[in-house]
Write an enzyme that holds these catalytic residues in place. Sequence first.
Site, mmCIF file in Angstrom:
data_model
loop_
_atom_site.group_PDB
_atom_site.id
_atom_site.type_symbol
_atom_site.label_atom_id
_atom_site.label_comp_id
_atom_site.label_asym_id
_atom_site.label_seq_id
_atom_site.Cartn_x
_atom_site.Cartn_y
_atom_site.Cartn_z
ATOM 1 N N LYS A 134 -12.607 -2.106 -0.786
ATOM 2 C CA LYS A 134 -11.906 -1.203 -1.602
ATOM 3 C C LYS A 134 -12.569 -1.136 -2.895
ATOM 4 C CE LYS A 134 -7.913 -1.380 1.478
ATOM 5 N NZ LYS A 134 -7.152 -2.439 2.287
ATOM 6 N N SER A 160 0.929 -1.203 -0.029
ATOM 7 C CA SER A 160 -0.015 0.016 -0.024
ATOM 8 C C SER A 160 0.805 1.391 -0.019
ATOM 9 C CB SER A 160 -1.121 -0.138 1.147
ATOM 10 O OG SER A 160 -0.222 -0.156 2.625
ATOM 11 N N HIS A 208 -5.399 -4.522 -2.392
ATOM 12 C CA HIS A 208 -5.068 -3.699 -2.944
ATOM 13 C C HIS A 208 -4.969 -4.107 -4.631
ATOM 14 C CE1 HIS A 208 -4.883 -0.276 -0.280
ATOM 15 N NE2 HIS A 208 -4.189 -0.776 0.573
#
Length: 395
Positions: A242, A183, A211
Site C-alpha cells: 500500500k 478501510s 492502511h
Amino acid sequence: MYGKVKLHLQQELKAIADAGLFKNERIIVSPQDALIKLDNGKEVLNFCANNYLGLSSNPALIEAAHETLDTHGFGMSSVRFICGTTDLHKKLEEKIARFFGTEDTILYAACFDANGGVFEPLFGEEDAIISDSLNHASIIDGVRLCKAQRFRYANADVADLEEQLKKAASCRFRIIVTDGVFSMDGNVAPVDKICSLAEKYDALVMVDECHSAGVVGNTGRGVTELYNIRGQVDIITGTLGKAFGGAIGGFTTGRKEIIELLRQRSRPYLFSNSIPPAIVGAGIALFDMMNVTTELQDRLHQNTDFFRKEIVRAGFTIKPSKSAIVAIMLFDARLSQDFAAALLEEGIYVIGFYYPVVPKGEARIRVQLSAAHTRENLEQAINAFIKVGKKLQVI
Ligand SMILES: *Cc1c(COP(=O)(O)O)cnc(C)c1O
C-alpha cells in the site's frame, strides 16, 4: 465428471451477477499513478488506489529494484529457512523494526500471510483472541486457523471491548486485535484506549497497520505515533503493498520472542517462497527515504485536509476520520453506482461501495488521497463531485 460441477458453478456465477455483485476488473495500461490510462484509451485521475505516498512508480524505488536485480538476481527459489534469506532480507527486517520502534521483524509474501500465520503459533485452546468486528478478512482467517477462543467487539467500541475482556478473564492469555485504520470508513482505531484496557485486563495488543503505516502520525509511523504509544503495541502487521511502494510483501514486527517463535512455527513463512530481492532492495530504499524526509507524509496530510474540507463545504456528508480515506456518504446503493459511473465520465476514477461490503443503507463513494495528487488534481475531483452531485440531486 466436470459436467455437474460446471453447471453448479455457472449457476453460482449467475447468482452473483443477478445480485449485482459481479466484480468487473478495469484494465490499466499505464504505470500506477495519480493519472492512469485505461485500456479504452481514456486517461483518468485515480482516487481508488492504496498509493497513499505516491510511491508506486517512484523513480528512486524503481532504480533500487533495478540495481538489486543486478546484484542479487531475480528469484530466491526457496523458503527463508532453507536458502531464501539474503543479506538484504535481514537488512529490510531491521529497517522496518527501526521505523516502528520495535525489536524485530519477520517478512512474509503479503500481509495476508502475516495475519494468516501470526495466531496459530502463539495461542492455543486456553487463550482468547478478542477481535474488532470490522477487522480485515486476513485477520478473520488467521483467527480461524488457531484454536484459541474467539471474542468479538463492535467496531472501535471500547465499552464492548471491556465486556469481552471480562468474559475472557479466565483464559491463560488474551490478545486484542484491531486494524489501525478501517478501510471502509477510514476511521482510526482507538488504540490508545485499547492499550489502557490491555493494561487493566492483562492482554496483549496487535494492530494491523496496512492502511495506517506511512499515513497516520506526523512522520507516518502509524497509530503508535498518532497516539504517542510507541513500544506499547506487542504485534504490528503491515504491508509493502500500500503506502510503502505498493508492490507486494508483508511483515510482522514487534516483541523479540514473538518474532523468533514465528520464524520457527509460522506456516506461511515456513512453507512459502521468500520475497524477491528486487522488492526487498526497493523496500530498503523506501525506509531510508522515510528517515530522510517527511515530505510525502506532509503532502498527503495537506491533500487529505484540503479534500475533506472542500467536499464538506460543497455540501457532502462524510465519515469523520484522520486517515487518507474519505467516505462520501450517498446511502443508496444504486445512487453510489450511478455516481461513480458519472465521475468516471468526468475523468475521476473512484469506486462506489454498498451492501454487503458496507452496512445496508450506508452506500458511499470511497476516495483515497495520495501524496501524488497535485492541488489541480484535487480541484478537478472536487469540481467533478459538485457537478455530478448537483446532477444527481445529492447536493
Ligand atoms: C490490504 C490489507 C491486508 C492485506 O495486505 P496484502 O499485503 O495485500 O496481503 C491485510 N490487512 C489489512 C487491514 C489490509 O488493508
